[in-house]
Scaffold this motif. Structure first.
Motif, PDB file in Angstrom:
ATOM      1  N   MET A   1       0.737  -1.406  -0.015  1.00 41.19           N
ATOM      2  CA  MET A   1       0.101   0.006   0.038  1.00 41.19           C
ATOM      3  C   MET A   1       0.871   1.117  -0.010  1.00 41.19           C
ATOM      4  SD  MET A   1      -3.096   1.034  -0.038  1.00 41.19           S
ATOM      5  CE  MET A   1      -4.250   2.124   0.606  1.00 41.19           C
ATOM      6  N   GLU A   2       1.830   1.288   0.643  1.00 40.66           N
ATOM      7  CA  GLU A   2       2.910   2.371   0.821  1.00 40.66           C
ATOM      8  C   GLU A   2       3.480   2.683  -0.719  1.00 40.66           C
ATOM      9  OE1 GLU A   2       6.964   3.538   3.009  1.00 40.66           O
ATOM     10  OE2 GLU A   2       5.674   2.097   4.032  1.00 40.66           O
ATOM     11  N   GLN A   3       3.951   1.417  -1.254  1.00 36.73           N
ATOM     12  CA  GLN A   3       4.652   1.693  -2.516  1.00 36.73           C
ATOM     13  C   GLN A   3       3.575   2.645  -3.474  1.00 36.73           C
ATOM     14  OE1 GLN A   3       5.967  -1.988  -3.913  1.00 36.73           O
ATOM     15  NE2 GLN A   3       7.901  -1.593  -2.386  1.00 36.73           N
ATOM     16  N   VAL A   4       2.122   1.903  -3.510  1.00 38.45           N
ATOM     17  CA  VAL A   4       1.225   2.808  -4.363  1.00 38.45           C
ATOM     18  C   VAL A   4       0.715   3.966  -4.123  1.00 38.45           C
ATOM     19  CG1 VAL A   4      -1.523   2.261  -4.785  1.00 38.45           C
ATOM     20  CG2 VAL A   4      -0.090   0.172  -4.605  1.00 38.45           C
ATOM     21  N   MET A   5       0.732   4.459  -2.780  1.00 40.30           N
ATOM     22  CA  MET A   5       0.734   5.706  -2.087  1.00 40.30           C
ATOM     23  C   MET A   5       1.893   6.503  -2.924  1.00 40.30           C
ATOM     24  SD  MET A   5      -2.387   6.024  -1.249  1.00 40.30           S
ATOM     25  CE  MET A   5      -2.365   7.843  -0.816  1.00 40.30           C
ATOM     26  N   LYS A   6       3.157   6.065  -2.456  1.00 44.42           N
ATOM     27  CA  LYS A   6       4.312   6.767  -3.137  1.00 44.42           C
ATOM     28  C   LYS A   6       4.108   7.071  -4.635  1.00 44.42           C
ATOM     29  CE  LYS A   6       7.995   5.790  -1.119  1.00 44.42           C
ATOM     30  NZ  LYS A   6       9.378   5.054  -0.639  1.00 44.42           N
ATOM     31  N   HIS A   7       3.743   6.037  -5.400  1.00 40.43           N
ATOM     32  CA  HIS A   7       3.774   6.005  -6.856  1.00 40.43           C
ATOM     33  C   HIS A   7       2.668   6.950  -7.475  1.00 40.43           C
ATOM     34  CE1 HIS A   7       3.723   4.625 -11.120  1.00 40.43           C
ATOM     35  NE2 HIS A   7       4.983   4.666 -10.835  1.00 40.43           N
ATOM     36  N   TYR A   8       1.280   6.549  -6.973  1.00 35.64           N
ATOM     37  CA  TYR A   8       0.008   7.133  -7.415  1.00 35.64           C
ATOM     38  C   TYR A   8      -0.325   8.229  -6.482  1.00 35.64           C
ATOM     39  CZ  TYR A   8       0.061   3.297 -10.588  1.00 35.64           C
ATOM     40  OH  TYR A   8       0.332   2.373 -11.574  1.00 35.64           O
ATOM     41  N   GLY A   9       0.316   8.608  -5.315  1.00 38.39           N
ATOM     42  CA  GLY A   9      -0.402   9.616  -4.534  1.00 38.39           C
ATOM     43  C   GLY A   9      -0.619  10.936  -5.133  1.00 38.39           C
ATOM     44  N   ASN A  10       0.318  11.508  -5.767  1.00 36.70           N
ATOM     45  CA  ASN A  10      -0.153  13.009  -6.507  1.00 36.70           C
ATOM     46  C   ASN A  10      -1.318  12.858  -7.458  1.00 36.70           C
ATOM     47  OD1 ASN A  10       1.822  13.896  -5.042  1.00 36.70           O
ATOM     48  ND2 ASN A  10       3.600  13.739  -6.658  1.00 36.70           N
ATOM     49  N   ALA A  11      -1.441  11.834  -8.251  1.00 40.43           N
ATOM     50  CA  ALA A  11      -2.416  11.602  -9.190  1.00 40.43           C
ATOM     51  C   ALA A  11      -3.709  11.479  -8.449  1.00 40.43           C
ATOM     52  CB  ALA A  11      -2.176  10.495  -9.934  1.00 40.43           C
ATOM     53  N   ILE A  12      -3.818  10.476  -7.404  1.00 42.81           N
ATOM     54  CA  ILE A  12      -4.882  10.459  -6.483  1.00 42.81           C
ATOM     55  C   ILE A  12      -5.460  11.695  -5.945  1.00 42.81           C
ATOM     56  CG2 ILE A  12      -5.838   9.227  -4.630  1.00 42.81           C
ATOM     57  CD1 ILE A  12      -3.958   6.762  -5.205  1.00 42.81           C
ATOM     58  N   LEU A  13      -4.308  12.408  -5.396  1.00 49.10           N
ATOM     59  CA  LEU A  13      -4.779  13.491  -4.936  1.00 49.10           C
ATOM     60  C   LEU A  13      -5.487  14.684  -6.032  1.00 49.10           C
ATOM     61  CD1 LEU A  13      -4.749  15.435  -2.387  1.00 49.10           C
ATOM     62  CD2 LEU A  13      -2.455  16.163  -2.836  1.00 49.10           C
ATOM     63  N   ALA A  14      -5.021  14.654  -7.063  1.00 49.93           N
ATOM     64  CA  ALA A  14      -5.424  15.620  -8.028  1.00 49.93           C
ATOM     65  C   ALA A  14      -6.839  15.143  -8.505  1.00 49.93           C
ATOM     66  CB  ALA A  14      -4.621  15.575  -9.244  1.00 49.93           C
ATOM     67  N   VAL A  15      -7.068  13.691  -8.546  1.00 52.26           N
ATOM     68  CA  VAL A  15      -8.310  13.319  -8.985  1.00 52.26           C
ATOM     69  C   VAL A  15      -9.385  13.704  -7.855  1.00 52.26           C
ATOM     70  CG1 VAL A  15      -9.688  11.331  -9.308  1.00 52.26           C
ATOM     71  CG2 VAL A  15      -7.607  11.521 -10.388  1.00 52.26           C
ATOM     72  N   ILE A  16      -9.097  13.581  -6.714  1.00 49.04           N
ATOM     73  CA  ILE A  16     -10.025  14.045  -5.429  1.00 49.04           C
ATOM     74  C   ILE A  16     -10.187  15.484  -5.576  1.00 49.04           C
ATOM     75  CG2 ILE A  16     -10.044  14.323  -2.863  1.00 49.04           C
ATOM     76  CD1 ILE A  16      -8.454  11.628  -2.826  1.00 49.04           C
ATOM     77  N   VAL A  17      -9.210  16.146  -5.633  1.00 45.87           N
ATOM     78  CA  VAL A  17      -9.465  17.680  -5.936  1.00 45.87           C
ATOM     79  C   VAL A  17     -10.416  18.161  -6.869  1.00 45.87           C
ATOM     80  CG1 VAL A  17      -8.289  20.005  -6.189  1.00 45.87           C
ATOM     81  CG2 VAL A  17      -7.310  18.607  -4.437  1.00 45.87           C
ATOM     82  N   LEU A  18     -10.002  17.700  -8.286  1.00 44.54           N
ATOM     83  CA  LEU A  18     -11.040  17.790  -9.253  1.00 44.54           C
ATOM     84  C   LEU A  18     -12.348  17.481  -9.151  1.00 44.54           C
ATOM     85  CD1 LEU A  18      -8.564  17.242 -12.224  1.00 44.54           C
ATOM     86  CD2 LEU A  18      -9.206  19.401 -11.565  1.00 44.54           C
ATOM     87  N   MET A  19     -12.682  16.282  -8.503  1.00 41.76           N
ATOM     88  CA  MET A  19     -13.902  15.855  -8.247  1.00 41.76           C
ATOM     89  C   MET A  19     -14.458  16.764  -7.211  1.00 41.76           C
ATOM     90  SD  MET A  19     -13.438  11.714  -7.978  1.00 41.76           S
ATOM     91  CE  MET A  19     -14.926  11.311  -7.290  1.00 41.76           C
ATOM     92  N   ALA A  20     -13.948  17.096  -6.128  1.00 43.10           N
ATOM     93  CA  ALA A  20     -14.667  18.227  -5.065  1.00 43.10           C
ATOM     94  C   ALA A  20     -14.684  19.556  -5.875  1.00 43.10           C
ATOM     95  CB  ALA A  20     -13.430  18.485  -4.071  1.00 43.10           C
ATOM     96  N   LEU A  21     -14.113  20.187  -6.949  1.00 45.66           N
ATOM     97  CA  LEU A  21     -14.404  21.308  -7.280  1.00 45.66           C
ATOM     98  C   LEU A  21     -15.574  21.160  -8.507  1.00 45.66           C
ATOM     99  CD1 LEU A  21     -10.741  22.410  -8.433  1.00 45.66           C
ATOM    100  CD2 LEU A  21     -12.338  23.567  -6.961  1.00 45.66           C
ATOM    101  N   GLY A  22     -15.628  19.843  -9.165  1.00 44.46           N
ATOM    102  CA  GLY A  22     -16.648  19.460  -9.860  1.00 44.46           C
ATOM    103  C   GLY A  22     -18.112  19.621  -9.056  1.00 44.46           C
TER     104      GLY A  22
END
Length: 55
Positions: A1-22
């Motif tokens: 899980m830590e490796q997934v968050m390290k690799h995809y953490g920024n992308a996941i955060l960007a998706v969450i922010v864009l969904m919130a703005l939407g």
């Protein structure tokens, strides 16, 4: 899980922010929302003033 968050953490955060703005935009532009009401009022005032100038 830590490796997934390290690799995809920024992308996941960007998706969450864009969904919130939407979600905020959808809520603001709903038919009975504040932004939609003010926008309709501004358009109505504009066209009323243009019709007064025309008369």
């Amino acid at each position: 899980m830590e490796q997934v968050m390290k690799h995809y953490g920024n992308a996941i955060l960007a998706v969450i922010v864009l969904m919130a703005l939407g979600a905020i935009l959808v809520a603001a532009l709903s038919s009975d929302g504040y932004v939609a009401t003010e926008f309709k009022g501004a358009l109505m005032d504009f066209f009323d003033n243009m019709n007064k100038l025309k008369s």
